[in-house]
Motif scaffolding. Structure first.
Motif, PDB file in Angstrom:
ATOM      1  N   GLY A  75       0.740  -1.259   0.096  1.00 28.49           N
ATOM      2  CA  GLY A  75       0.073   0.151   0.099  1.00 28.49           C
ATOM      3  C   GLY A  75       0.755   1.299  -0.067  1.00 28.49           C
ATOM      4  O   GLY A  75       2.058   1.278  -0.055  1.00 28.49           O
ATOM      5  N   CYS A  76       0.212   2.577  -0.180  1.00 29.26           N
ATOM      6  CA  CYS A  76       0.830   3.619  -0.036  1.00 29.26           C
ATOM      7  C   CYS A  76       0.147   4.627   0.703  1.00 29.26           C
ATOM      8  O   CYS A  76      -1.044   4.533   0.799  1.00 29.26           O
ATOM      9  N   ALA A  77       0.849   5.642   1.326  1.00 28.97           N
ATOM     10  CA  ALA A  77       0.186   6.795   2.025  1.00 28.97           C
ATOM     11  C   ALA A  77       0.922   8.065   1.785  1.00 28.97           C
ATOM     12  O   ALA A  77       2.003   8.027   1.533  1.00 28.97           O
ATOM     13  N   SER A  78       0.563   9.200   2.202  1.00 27.43           N
ATOM     14  CA  SER A  78       1.213  10.380   2.107  1.00 27.43           C
ATOM     15  C   SER A  78       2.407  10.710   2.863  1.00 27.43           C
ATOM     16  O   SER A  78       2.525  10.175   3.845  1.00 27.43           O
ATOM     17  N   HIS A  79       3.199  11.125   2.174  1.00 22.78           N
ATOM     18  CA  HIS A  79       4.812  11.391   2.830  1.00 22.78           C
ATOM     19  C   HIS A  79       5.040  12.886   2.946  1.00 22.78           C
ATOM     20  O   HIS A  79       4.767  13.520   1.836  1.00 22.78           O
ATOM     21  N   PRO A  80       5.572  13.478   3.947  1.00 24.48           N
ATOM     22  CA  PRO A  80       5.957  12.798   5.079  1.00 24.48           C
ATOM     23  C   PRO A  80       4.977  12.808   6.099  1.00 24.48           C
ATOM     24  O   PRO A  80       5.501  12.310   7.268  1.00 24.48           O
ATOM     25  N   THR A  81       3.712  13.170   6.060  1.00 28.18           N
ATOM     26  CA  THR A  81       3.095  13.687   7.184  1.00 28.18           C
ATOM     27  C   THR A  81       2.176  12.168   7.642  1.00 28.18           C
ATOM     28  O   THR A  81       1.885  12.395   8.971  1.00 28.18           O
ATOM     29  N   ALA A  82       2.066  11.433   6.627  1.00 28.66           N
ATOM     30  CA  ALA A  82       1.144  10.278   6.913  1.00 28.66           C
ATOM     31  C   ALA A  82      -0.283  10.679   7.436  1.00 28.66           C
ATOM     32  O   ALA A  82      -1.189   9.965   8.034  1.00 28.66           O
ATOM     33  N   GLY A  83      -0.683  11.636   7.006  1.00 23.20           N
ATOM     34  CA  GLY A  83      -2.224  12.055   6.924  1.00 23.20           C
ATOM     35  C   GLY A  83      -3.174  11.689   5.781  1.00 23.20           C
ATOM     36  O   GLY A  83      -2.701  10.652   5.351  1.00 23.20           O
ATOM     37  N   PRO A  84      -4.162  12.333   5.967  1.00 25.28           N
ATOM     38  CA  PRO A  84      -5.138  12.061   4.842  1.00 25.28           C
ATOM     39  C   PRO A  84      -4.592  11.989   3.326  1.00 25.28           C
ATOM     40  O   PRO A  84      -3.462  12.916   3.209  1.00 25.28           O
ATOM     41  N   LEU A  85      -4.895  11.111   2.544  1.00 25.96           N
ATOM     42  CA  LEU A  85      -4.077  10.922   1.273  1.00 25.96           C
ATOM     43  C   LEU A  85      -4.409  12.313   0.386  1.00 25.96           C
ATOM     44  O   LEU A  85      -3.566  12.720  -0.443  1.00 25.96           O
ATOM     45  N   GLY A  86      -5.399  13.199   0.724  1.00 28.82           N
ATOM     46  CA  GLY A  86      -5.527  14.418  -0.128  1.00 28.82           C
ATOM     47  C   GLY A  86      -5.611  14.098  -1.622  1.00 28.82           C
ATOM     48  O   GLY A  86      -5.434  14.953  -2.222  1.00 28.82           O
ATOM     49  N   VAL A  87      -6.139  13.122  -1.969  1.00 30.99           N
ATOM     50  CA  VAL A  87      -6.695  12.789  -3.498  1.00 30.99           C
ATOM     51  C   VAL A  87      -8.016  12.802  -3.596  1.00 30.99           C
ATOM     52  O   VAL A  87      -8.870  12.188  -2.903  1.00 30.99           O
ATOM     53  N   PRO A  88      -8.349  13.465  -4.825  1.00 30.26           N
ATOM     54  CA  PRO A  88      -9.999  13.416  -5.061  1.00 30.26           C
ATOM     55  C   PRO A  88     -10.606  12.428  -5.071  1.00 30.26           C
ATOM     56  O   PRO A  88     -10.022  11.442  -5.639  1.00 30.26           O
ATOM     57  N   GLY A  89     -11.815  12.305  -4.424  1.00 32.29           N
ATOM     58  CA  GLY A  89     -12.490  11.129  -4.302  1.00 32.29           C
ATOM     59  C   GLY A  89     -12.526  10.190  -3.404  1.00 32.29           C
ATOM     60  O   GLY A  89     -13.163   9.090  -3.129  1.00 32.29           O
ATOM     61  N   VAL A  90     -11.246  10.245  -2.460  1.00 29.87           N
ATOM     62  CA  VAL A  90     -10.985   9.591  -1.441  1.00 29.87           C
ATOM     63  C   VAL A  90     -12.050   9.382  -0.160  1.00 29.87           C
ATOM     64  O   VAL A  90     -12.468  10.431   0.366  1.00 29.87           O
ATOM     65  N   PRO A  91     -12.669   8.529   0.068  1.00 29.08           N
ATOM     66  CA  PRO A  91     -13.913   8.347   1.065  1.00 29.08           C
ATOM     67  C   PRO A  91     -13.692   8.373   2.470  1.00 29.08           C
ATOM     68  O   PRO A  91     -12.433   8.140   2.804  1.00 29.08           O
ATOM     69  N   GLN A  92     -14.426   8.767   3.318  1.00 29.77           N
ATOM     70  CA  GLN A  92     -14.134   8.416   4.964  1.00 29.77           C
ATOM     71  C   GLN A  92     -14.372   6.994   5.027  1.00 29.77           C
ATOM     72  O   GLN A  92     -15.285   6.238   4.648  1.00 29.77           O
TER      73      GLN A  92
END
Length: 304
Positions: free
Chosen positions: A93-110
């Motif tokens: 899998g992949c996640a946001s770097h370096p913050t490891a927060g929300p992916l910040g990509v359009p359409g990502v659900p909760q």
């Protein structure tokens, strides 16, 4: 300052900066959901043909230091994504770097919190053995070490999973089923994107990882802070992908580039630098990705 237009304007190649996933052996199992595919992914809906094995790296160079629970992680050249293959969890899998927060990509659900809290935007996109790719929430950093950079157009393959990095995004899949995902700064798809056959063949090539020896704003990051596109007023993330350039030098170079009268051309040369524009119509609204290289081996990327 000498300005030379190298070639006429052409169609801009689809790109998005590349990518990040925080995965480590000690984490709890995450809550997940399949979600809905982004309406504006930066990757093609038609997967290109691929060549096998010519782009593989030595997986040992990307292994964590924990002998009891080894994970294999990498940072994309853009510094945007951290990704990992974790054999003990049977997941990539992949996640946001370096913050490891929300992916910040359009359409990502909760998705539900792994600790029973209120739903929140997913912080990981993943594919697990025998399952459909999905979004998940992890509450711990699951890759235990600073990850090496996986170069563009190369693949990390280990224990039944494969991940690659291209200008169009980062992709991972389960090899047995070919189920996987592709994610970039402007969208995602629950579909693996193989590296095109334009990569030269001739036998397996082992690509050595690297860690850029440059001034870093955060541990494990080669990001130099934002610049602003003059035409849009929107910020762009500056990343020194390769070389020993200082952050202030990278910012000064981009400032000079923005002031150039012909910078809208796909390729533009000045002061020993060659900068290329790339992006799709959607990313053009906030600013194109800029990839600049010089004759000293430095590479700088500015991405929306």
């Amino acid at each position: 300052m000498t300005r030379i237009r190298l070639r006429p304007a052409a169609a801009l190649a689809s790109i998005a900066g590349a990518s990040t996933l925080l995965l480590a052996a000690c984490a709890q199992d995450a809550s997940s959901t399949g979600g809905t595919e982004s309406t504006s992914p930066s990757v093609s809906s038609e997967a290109p043909a691929a060549e096998e094995a010519v782009d593989s790296v030595d997986a040992k160079q990307y292994a964590s230091g924990d002998p009891e629970s080894v994970a294999y992680g990498f940072v994309t050249p853009s510094g945007k994504w951290l990704c990992a293959i974790i054999p003990t969890k049977k997941v990539a899998g992949c996640a946001s770097h370096p913050t490891a927060g929300p992916l910040g990509v359009p359409g990502v659900p909760q998705v539900p919190s792994p600790e029973g809290g209120p739903p929140a935007e997913a912080n990981i996109i993943a594919v697990e053995e025998g399952k459909e790719p999905d979004f998940q929430n992890w509450n711990q950093a699951l890759f235990p070490d600073n990850a090496n950079v996986l170069p563009y157009d190369t693949t990390l393959a280990i224990d039944g999973f494969s991940c690659n990095v291209q200008f169009s995004g980062v992709s991972c899949k389960e090899d047995a089923t070919d189920k996987g995902f592709t994610i970039s700064t402007s969208g995602y798809r629950f579909e693996f994107t193989p590296i095109p056959m334009s990569i030269p063949s001739g036998g397996p090539v082992q690509v050595a990882p690297r860690i850029a020896p440059l001034p870093q704003q955060a541990s494990g990051s080669n990001q130099c802070g934002p610049v602003v596109y003059p035409t849009t007023g929107k910020p762009a993330t500056v990343v020194i992908v390769k070389g020993t350039l200082r952050c202030d030098e990278a910012h000064a170079m981009l400032t000079t580039y923005f002031a150039a009268p012909d910078k809208s051309d796909p390729v533009y040369s000045f002061d020993g630098w060659e900068c290329r524009l790339a992006g799709d119509p959607e990313s053009a609204e906030i600013g194109y990705t800029i990839n600049c290289t010089d004759d000293k081996g430095n590479t700088v990327v500015a991405q929306p």
